[in-house]
Design a protein around this motif. Sequence first.
Motif, PDB file in Angstrom:
ATOM      1  N   CYS A  97       0.840  -1.177   0.006  1.00  0.00           N
ATOM      2  CA  CYS A  97      -0.182  -0.034   0.120  1.00  0.00           C
ATOM      3  C   CYS A  97       1.002   1.234   0.036  1.00  0.00           C
ATOM      4  CB  CYS A  97      -1.029   0.125   1.351  1.00  0.00           C
ATOM      5  SG  CYS A  97      -1.990   1.416   1.321  1.00  0.00           S
ATOM      6  N   CYS A 103      -0.587   3.428   3.442  1.00  0.00           N
ATOM      7  CA  CYS A 103      -0.365   2.926   4.686  1.00  0.00           C
ATOM      8  C   CYS A 103       0.790   2.156   5.095  1.00  0.00           C
ATOM      9  CB  CYS A 103      -1.818   2.248   5.537  1.00  0.00           C
ATOM     10  SG  CYS A 103      -1.905   0.758   4.892  1.00  0.00           S
ATOM     11  N   CYS A 142      -5.777  -2.364  -0.937  1.00  0.00           N
ATOM     12  CA  CYS A 142      -4.970  -2.495   0.399  1.00  0.00           C
ATOM     13  C   CYS A 142      -6.067  -3.102   1.395  1.00  0.00           C
ATOM     14  CB  CYS A 142      -4.531  -1.377   1.178  1.00  0.00           C
ATOM     15  SG  CYS A 142      -3.784  -1.612   2.590  1.00  0.00           S
ATOM     16  N   CYS A 184      -6.320  -0.955   4.627  1.00  0.00           N
ATOM     17  CA  CYS A 184      -6.977   0.448   4.771  1.00  0.00           C
ATOM     18  C   CYS A 184      -7.898   0.527   3.262  1.00  0.00           C
ATOM     19  CB  CYS A 184      -6.052   1.599   4.553  1.00  0.00           C
ATOM     20  SG  CYS A 184      -5.234   2.087   3.328  1.00  0.00           S
ATOM     21  N   GLU A 225      -7.327   1.541   0.573  1.00  0.00           N
ATOM     22  CA  GLU A 225      -6.484   2.293  -0.626  1.00  0.00           C
ATOM     23  C   GLU A 225      -6.475   1.472  -1.842  1.00  0.00           C
ATOM     24  OE1 GLU A 225      -5.613   5.486  -0.747  1.00  0.00           O
ATOM     25  OE2 GLU A 225      -5.018   5.359  -2.688  1.00  0.00           O
TER      26      GLU A 225
END
Lengths: 120, 274
Positions: free
Chosen positions: A73, A76, A89, A92, A94
């Motif tokens: 990611c 994060c 991800c 998170c 993303e």
Amino acid sequence: MHELSVCQALIGQVERIARENGARRVVSVVVAVGPLSGVEPALLEHAYPIAAAGTVAEHASLTVEVMPVEVHCRKCGARGEARPNRIVCAACGEWQVDVISGEEMLLKRVEIETDALAAS
Amino acid sequence: MCRDCGCTLGPAVARAPLASVKPPAGRVETIEVITAILDENDRVAAHNREHFDGHGVLALNLMSSPGAGKTSLLEATIRALAGRLRVAVVEGDLATENDADRIRACGVPAVQVQTGNACHLDATMVHDALHELPLAGLDVLFIENVGNLVCPASFDLGQHRNVTLLSVPEGDDKPAKYPVMFRAADLTLLTKTDLLPYLTEFSPARARAALQQVGYGGETIELTSRGGEGFAAWLAWLDREVAAQRARTAQGRTARPNVQPEGALAHASARPAR
Ligand SMILES: Nc1nc2c(ncn2[C@@H]2O[C@H](COP(=O)(O)OP(=O)(O)O)[C@@H](O)[C@H]2O)c(=O)[nH]1
Ligand SMILES: [Mg+2]
Ligand SMILES: [Zn+2]
Ligand SMILES: [Zn+2]
Ligand SMILES: [Zn+2]
């Protein structure tokens, strides 16, 4: 759907390696394939005997190692698995991630038998 | 019908060695390799790219399912570019010469590659076609790949950019079903948008979201080959890419499409999933 073409390319490489190493025959072939390579492992295994027929690899076994889709990611920093059609991800959510595994279409290892006598 | 597809229906075979495997008699050696299976194709593709760069030609690979509008887009594009950019086309098709005839009718050179049983173009087929084209006098070479959302994504042809088309009648979920193809795109065109009023179930926003979910980070243009705003945006993208290719050529650099996994070799020793 293009697995026979891929197998023919694979056998071409295996034949070259066998020739360069003075192989009498090829015993086994190991490949690594990721879900994002566009190659289906089961179709590869079906196509392989057709491509190998009549070559030095005719009686060699094929092992397909299926690689996981793994991402890193950018937001994060987490590293984790993802699905081929949901490359996000796991930590998170993303979508700006770097794929670090899952795109492989590699020949990894070839086992050959040479004329030298087996050490007993 | 694809030669590769003919025999592949049926249950998956076991991953165990084949029944006919012989016990070794001589000495057995293990050779660690780690090379791309399509190494030879990649080598020819790199050679094709040298031909393109040597003549400052921008090479674009158009991919989509059959009927998404690749040839229609090329016809409209060639007409729009007439007198401005010098264009030629390599047409991939299973059996006919139809698409090349349509392109020649627009007044530009076209070479038809009949792939026979293969459902994709490979670098050698394109190389053979190149020697029939006047590369020296060209700005852009379009390569229309065989209509297929699976195989073409795996074979580098030497192109600089991949352009993938998704037409409105196909549905906005196609990126989720064919992630490998859409991930390989440098530009995605949502085509036949003139049909949006009739196919209200197609949502361009959902198509864009599905593209994002498969990791597509490129531009998406909505257009119809009948002209309009989106078509102008496509022509502007082409102009930018031609300028970028000229700048690269001047500096002795090249560009590769999204087709090839960059990190694959580096991570080859990672553990398999099963
Ligand atoms: N309504 C509409 N039809 C289109 C458009 N572009 C192509 N078509 C039609 O879609 C069909 C397939 O187009 P073609 O260019 O041959 O697709 P290809 O197989 O991807 O090359 C033809 O009947 C075209 O006239 C478009 O922008 N709008
Ligand atoms: Mg066509
Ligand atoms: Zn196929
Ligand atoms: Zn994250
Ligand atoms: Zn050449």
